[in-house]
Design an enzyme around this catalytic site. Structure first.
Site, short mmCIF file in Angstrom:
data_model
loop_
_atom_site.label_atom_id
_atom_site.label_comp_id
_atom_site.label_asym_id
_atom_site.label_seq_id
_atom_site.Cartn_x
_atom_site.Cartn_y
_atom_site.Cartn_z
N LYS A 175 24.89 26.02 48.87
CA LYS A 175 25.05 26.29 47.43
C LYS A 175 23.78 26.06 46.65
CE LYS A 175 29.98 25.80 46.58
NZ LYS A 175 30.96 25.19 45.68
N LYS A 230 31.87 35.99 54.66
CA LYS A 230 33.16 35.56 54.12
C LYS A 230 33.51 36.34 52.86
CE LYS A 230 34.95 31.41 53.62
NZ LYS A 230 35.13 29.97 53.42
N LYS A 256 34.06 35.23 45.95
CA LYS A 256 34.19 35.56 44.53
C LYS A 256 32.90 36.09 43.96
CE LYS A 256 32.71 31.28 42.47
NZ LYS A 256 31.99 30.78 43.66
#
Ligand code: TRP
Length: 342
Positions: free
Chosen positions: A111, A194, A197
């Site tokens: 992240k 994956k 969003k």
């Protein structure tokens, strides 16, 4: 009764991966455990969130919990920031966890990206807050996907170090409940990534509020190849897809896994049914199934999001109940640590 805790971040664009990998699996646990299902807004702001959108996204996750079938009378549905115990216990855990432990967290590395100096310090201590979420209620069972296993191990280490340092047998051992095989739903455009969003392509994900037309269009456009569907002989003895086979046809296995998860059947049975079919036939069947299973949930979510008064009341009631459970735990922690209290 043993206690379950889990959380979903209100970061928008709730998609099929969130549903199949997490929320759907929370529903049956209500019958066996005392369950707390949290909308983790404190975690969400470890990366920038627009305040207006954060409120809407918190209601969206709450609506998804309710629409999926979590009963707010039995389970406790609430948002993290309404219960101060999470932040209070997280501070204590900031003083228990070691820098070296956090430095090993792969999610932080992912992240934070290349420019780690610009990551918030909250993102760094994110796992300590997650340990506090669980342990403020002395929850023992935590349903999570594969990607959260490392965080759960850290939570166990924190509990153990706290008990050891203060010479108490206070926090319980945490057990992960790893859920079904469809915990990893991949992008519809690229089966090696994956479902996310934040993928710039809307066609890469089915969001929980997609209607029948959007679901059909996205499945039709999903990346596939001209080969016929594989057969069950490719699966290993336990009915799983061997890594090499998955790497060869990631898109096909992703769609088959989604089908099996939505239909609540073993992958092997679904693979056997469609072995040797054309993708067009399989995609039609997948569309029908996805519309039948997701359509009503998406419609109920939209109805609930149009009734924020009700959703906010559910969160308030859940927050009141959660606060009452966490208060005696925090009082004891403060005493163990040596804080004077009135
Ligand atoms: N980190 C989890 C995720 O991103 C969300 C989460 C926060 C959580 N606190 C939790 C999950 C406690 C389980 C238990 O998916």
């Amino acid at each position: 009764m043993a206690r379950v805790f889990s959380g979903v971040q209100p970061t928008g664009n709730l998609h099929l991966g969130n549903y199949l990998g997490a929320i759907r699996n929370f529903v049956p646990l209500q019958d066996q455990y005392d369950c707390l299902y949290c909308v983790v807004d404190l975690h969400a702001i470890t990366v920038w969130q627009d305040p207006k959108q954060l409120k809407a996204q918190t209601r969206e996750v709450t609506a998804a919990y309710l629409a999926a079938g979590i009963d707010p009378k039995r389970a406790i549905i609430f948002n993290q920031s309404q219960v101060a115990a999470h932040a209070e216990l997280a501070w204590i855990f900031n003083c228990v966890a070691r820098l070296g432990w956090l430095n090993r967290m792969t999610q932080f590395k992912d992240k934070a990206g290349k420019d780690r100096e610009k990551a918030s310090t909250g993102l760094y201590v994110y796992p300590n807050l997650m340990a506090a979420d669980i342990l403020a209620y002395k929850a023992t069972h935590v349903p999570v996907g594969e990607d959260q296993k490392q965080h759960l191990e850290l939570a166990r280490d924190i509990a153990q170090k706290f008990n050891h340092d203060y010479g108490v047998a206070f926090f319980p051992e945490i057990q992960p409940l790893i859920l079904g095989s469809a915990t990893r739903v991949m992008s519809l455009r690229d089966g090696s990534k994956k479902m996310s969003k934040s993928d710039p392509s809307d066609a890469s994900r089915i969001v929980m509020t997609d209607g029948a037309d959007a679901i059909a269009a996205k499945i039709r456009k999903a990346t596939t190849n001209p080969n016929l569907l594989p057969g069950a002989e490719v699966l290993d003895e336990s009915g799983e897809v061997p890594d090499a086979a998955r790497a060869e046809r990631p898109e096909a296995w992703n769609l088959l896994g989604i089908y099996a998860a939505l239909d609540g059947r073993p992958l092997k049975a679904v693979v056997a049914e469609f072995a040797g079919s054309q993708f067009s036939r399989f995609k039609q069947a997948l569309t029908d199934l996805a519309v039948a299973k997701l359509g009503p949930i998406g419609a109920e979510m939209k109805r609930l999001m149009d009734d924020p008064g009700y959703v906010d009341q559910v969160l308030k009631d859940g927050g009141d109940r959660a606060r009452a459970l966490a208060a005696p735990v925090l009082a004891e922690v403060y005493d163990v640590v040596g804080f004077l209290r009135p």
